[in-house]
Design a protein around this motif. Structure first.
Motif, mmCIF file in Angstrom:
data_model
loop_
_atom_site.group_PDB
_atom_site.id
_atom_site.type_symbol
_atom_site.label_atom_id
_atom_site.label_comp_id
_atom_site.label_asym_id
_atom_site.label_seq_id
_atom_site.Cartn_x
_atom_site.Cartn_y
_atom_site.Cartn_z
ATOM 1 N N LYS A 1 0.831 -1.202 0.000
ATOM 2 C CA LYS A 1 0.000 0.000 0.000
ATOM 3 C C LYS A 1 0.867 1.255 0.000
ATOM 4 O O LYS A 1 1.964 1.275 0.558
ATOM 5 C CB LYS A 1 -0.872 0.042 1.257
ATOM 6 N N HIS A 2 0.320 2.304 -0.607
ATOM 7 C CA HIS A 2 0.892 3.646 -0.471
ATOM 8 C C HIS A 2 -0.254 4.632 -0.612
ATOM 9 O O HIS A 2 -0.871 4.729 -1.682
ATOM 10 C CB HIS A 2 1.962 3.914 -1.521
ATOM 11 N N GLU A 3 -0.535 5.332 0.474
ATOM 12 C CA GLU A 3 -1.692 6.239 0.520
ATOM 13 C C GLU A 3 -2.942 5.447 0.132
ATOM 14 O O GLU A 3 -3.286 4.488 0.788
ATOM 15 C CB GLU A 3 -1.423 7.458 -0.369
ATOM 16 N N ASN A 4 -3.625 5.814 -0.967
ATOM 17 C CA ASN A 4 -4.854 5.105 -1.319
ATOM 18 C C ASN A 4 -4.673 4.151 -2.491
ATOM 19 O O ASN A 4 -5.652 3.773 -3.143
ATOM 20 C CB ASN A 4 -5.961 6.124 -1.660
ATOM 21 N N ALA A 5 -3.414 3.774 -2.747
ATOM 22 C CA ALA A 5 -3.130 2.923 -3.905
ATOM 23 C C ALA A 5 -2.337 1.692 -3.496
ATOM 24 O O ALA A 5 -1.828 1.582 -2.383
ATOM 25 C CB ALA A 5 -2.357 3.726 -4.951
ATOM 26 N N PHE A 6 -2.243 0.747 -4.440
ATOM 27 C CA PHE A 6 -1.427 -0.459 -4.273
ATOM 28 C C PHE A 6 -0.428 -0.494 -5.433
ATOM 29 O O PHE A 6 -0.671 -1.147 -6.440
ATOM 30 C CB PHE A 6 -2.292 -1.717 -4.274
ATOM 31 N N PRO A 7 0.711 0.202 -5.284
ATOM 32 C CA PRO A 7 1.641 0.319 -6.408
ATOM 33 C C PRO A 7 2.778 -0.695 -6.434
ATOM 34 O O PRO A 7 3.606 -0.660 -7.345
ATOM 35 C CB PRO A 7 2.202 1.732 -6.220
ATOM 36 N N SER A 8 2.873 -1.592 -5.450
ATOM 37 C CA SER A 8 3.995 -2.532 -5.419
ATOM 38 C C SER A 8 3.503 -3.955 -5.189
ATOM 39 O O SER A 8 2.387 -4.173 -4.697
ATOM 40 C CB SER A 8 5.019 -2.140 -4.342
ATOM 41 N N CYS A 9 4.363 -4.918 -5.566
ATOM 42 C CA CYS A 9 3.974 -6.325 -5.450
ATOM 43 C C CYS A 9 5.204 -7.175 -5.151
ATOM 44 O O CYS A 9 6.346 -6.725 -5.308
ATOM 45 C CB CYS A 9 3.307 -6.806 -6.740
ATOM 46 N N GLY A 10 4.967 -8.406 -4.717
ATOM 47 C CA GLY A 10 6.059 -9.334 -4.453
ATOM 48 C C GLY A 10 5.521 -10.713 -4.090
ATOM 49 O O GLY A 10 4.371 -10.852 -3.677
ATOM 50 N N ILE A 11 6.369 -11.731 -4.253
ATOM 51 C CA ILE A 11 6.000 -13.126 -3.968
ATOM 52 C C ILE A 11 7.090 -13.770 -3.125
ATOM 53 O O ILE A 11 8.280 -13.549 -3.363
ATOM 54 C CB ILE A 11 5.845 -13.943 -5.271
ATOM 55 N N VAL A 12 6.679 -14.589 -2.151
ATOM 56 C CA VAL A 12 7.587 -15.500 -1.453
ATOM 57 C C VAL A 12 7.238 -16.912 -1.892
ATOM 58 O O VAL A 12 6.072 -17.317 -1.829
ATOM 59 C CB VAL A 12 7.460 -15.387 0.083
ATOM 60 N N TYR A 13 8.252 -17.653 -2.342
ATOM 61 C CA TYR A 13 8.054 -19.051 -2.717
ATOM 62 C C TYR A 13 8.934 -19.929 -1.833
ATOM 63 O O TYR A 13 10.158 -19.757 -1.787
ATOM 64 C CB TYR A 13 8.404 -19.292 -4.189
ATOM 65 N N LEU A 14 8.324 -20.865 -1.121
ATOM 66 C CA LEU A 14 9.025 -21.802 -0.250
ATOM 67 C C LEU A 14 9.235 -23.101 -1.009
ATOM 68 O O LEU A 14 8.274 -23.801 -1.343
ATOM 69 C CB LEU A 14 8.218 -22.056 1.027
ATOM 70 N N ASP A 15 10.511 -23.431 -1.302
ATOM 71 C CA ASP A 15 10.763 -24.588 -2.143
ATOM 72 C C ASP A 15 10.805 -25.888 -1.345
ATOM 73 O O ASP A 15 10.661 -25.904 -0.108
ATOM 74 C CB ASP A 15 12.025 -24.387 -2.996
ATOM 75 N N LYS A 16 11.027 -26.994 -2.047
ATOM 76 C CA LYS A 16 10.967 -28.321 -1.429
ATOM 77 C C LYS A 16 12.096 -28.549 -0.435
ATOM 78 O O LYS A 16 12.028 -29.462 0.386
ATOM 79 C CB LYS A 16 11.014 -29.398 -2.510
ATOM 80 N N ASN A 17 13.130 -27.697 -0.483
ATOM 81 C CA ASN A 17 14.253 -27.806 0.453
ATOM 82 C C ASN A 17 14.112 -26.874 1.650
ATOM 83 O O ASN A 17 15.035 -26.778 2.467
ATOM 84 C CB ASN A 17 15.566 -27.505 -0.280
ATOM 85 N N GLY A 18 12.984 -26.181 1.752
ATOM 86 C CA GLY A 18 12.766 -25.282 2.873
ATOM 87 C C GLY A 18 13.430 -23.929 2.710
ATOM 88 O O GLY A 18 13.514 -23.156 3.669
ATOM 89 N N VAL A 19 13.879 -23.620 1.490
ATOM 90 C CA VAL A 19 14.486 -22.320 1.203
ATOM 91 C C VAL A 19 13.432 -21.413 0.587
ATOM 92 O O VAL A 19 12.672 -21.827 -0.292
ATOM 93 C CB VAL A 19 15.681 -22.464 0.235
ATOM 94 N N SER A 20 13.386 -20.178 1.036
ATOM 95 C CA SER A 20 12.453 -19.201 0.473
ATOM 96 C C SER A 20 13.146 -18.355 -0.586
ATOM 97 O O SER A 20 14.289 -17.930 -0.401
ATOM 98 C CB SER A 20 11.909 -18.277 1.566
ATOM 99 N N GLY A 21 12.450 -18.135 -1.672
ATOM 100 C CA GLY A 21 12.905 -17.184 -2.679
ATOM 101 C C GLY A 21 11.940 -16.029 -2.724
ATOM 102 O O GLY A 21 10.738 -16.202 -2.472
ATOM 103 N N ILE A 22 12.446 -14.839 -3.004
ATOM 104 C CA ILE A 22 11.568 -13.679 -3.159
ATOM 105 C C ILE A 22 11.594 -13.274 -4.626
ATOM 106 O O ILE A 22 12.654 -13.167 -5.244
ATOM 107 C CB ILE A 22 11.933 -12.531 -2.202
ATOM 108 N N HIS A 23 10.405 -13.090 -5.190
ATOM 109 C CA HIS A 23 10.248 -12.962 -6.632
ATOM 110 C C HIS A 23 9.256 -11.845 -6.972
ATOM 111 O O HIS A 23 8.446 -11.445 -6.139
ATOM 112 C CB HIS A 23 9.703 -14.272 -7.220
ATOM 113 N N MET A 24 9.327 -11.388 -8.214
ATOM 114 C CA MET A 24 8.359 -10.433 -8.761
ATOM 115 C C MET A 24 8.220 -9.189 -7.875
ATOM 116 O O MET A 24 7.118 -8.699 -7.635
ATOM 117 C CB MET A 24 7.000 -11.110 -8.944
#
Length: 242
Positions: free
Chosen positions: A156-179
């Protein structure tokens, strides 16, 4: 480490394709091919010993496959591709963070919402498309809602949603941050940094000891300041169609 980071990314694409119904595997490679050449349109998991490059070339020319191959820093594959009319198109940096060394204060969780509805998925797709300059389909994002390994966020920023992101938890228990993206009109406000820090804290909640990401050369400088280290590159190749 380079191979681990790239394998994580390939698994990320693979799971997106599986949930979205557009993952396919052929002799020597896998690929994702969503409608309208939207994200993620990639050929990956290349096995040069099983790969028939002439068949691959034919299917790319017929537009049955995306014209983008992702590979490790592997000279054998690179040399073979270049001998058969494929040209390097881009490189992104493979980066990792040891979460035990991450010492930023938690960001305000009220500035972020987890994507949990079709309407929010459509908004995420709009923000991502505007941020990255390539199409991201709402149906691809909708297919990831409530999947255990994926958490998607809007900032969020003020009255908008201008940013995005993803957390992906892989089969080895490691998280990647994407997009991790911010719409052009909102850049320079620190929203991308806030999103990154927030996603890292979500990875820590996943009990991930490492966090992976891939970054452009410009992004590498930003992420290095946050504690990430670079472990080689992911290279992309395309077939010359002329």
């Amino acid at each position: 480490m380079n191979k681990k980071i790239i394998e994580h990314l390939f698994e990320f694409w693979e799971q997106i394709g599986r949930h979205g119904g557009f993952l396919k595997t052929e002799n020597g490679f896998s690929f994702t091919n969503p409608s309208d050449n939207s994200w993620p349109s990639k050929i990956f998991h290349l096995n040069i010993s099983e790969l028939e490059l002439s068949e691959l070339q034919k299917k790319i020319r017929l537009q049955e496959l995306p014209n983008s191959l992702a590979i490790y820093e592997a000279n054998v594959i690179k040399n073979e591709l270049e001998r058969n009319g494929f040209c390097p198109t881009s490189q992104v940096k493979a980066m990792a963070l040891d979460t035990s060394e991450f010492n930023f204060n938690p960001t305000d969780a009220s500035e972020f919402i987890r994507v949990s509805s079709r309407l929010e998925a459509e908004l995420f797709a709009q923000v991502a498309t505007a941020s990255f300059g390539y199409p991201v389909s709402p149906s691809t994002i909708s297919a990831l809602i409530n999947k255990p390994s994926f958490t998607l966020y809007l900032g969020k920023h003020e009255n908008a949603f201008p940013s995005c992101g993803i957390v992906y938890l892989d089969k080895n228990g490691v998280s990647g941050i994407h997009m991790i993206g911010t719409k052009a009109g909102y850049r320079g406000l620190g929203l991308g940094k806030k999103m990154t820090q927030f996603l890292i804290h979500q990875a820590i909640k996943n009990q991930s000891r490492k966090v992976y990401l891939v970054a452009s050369q410009a992004g590498e400088r930003i992420y290095t300041k946050m504690g990430f280290t670079t472990h080689g590159v992911l290279e992309s190749y395309s077939l010359s169609l002329h």
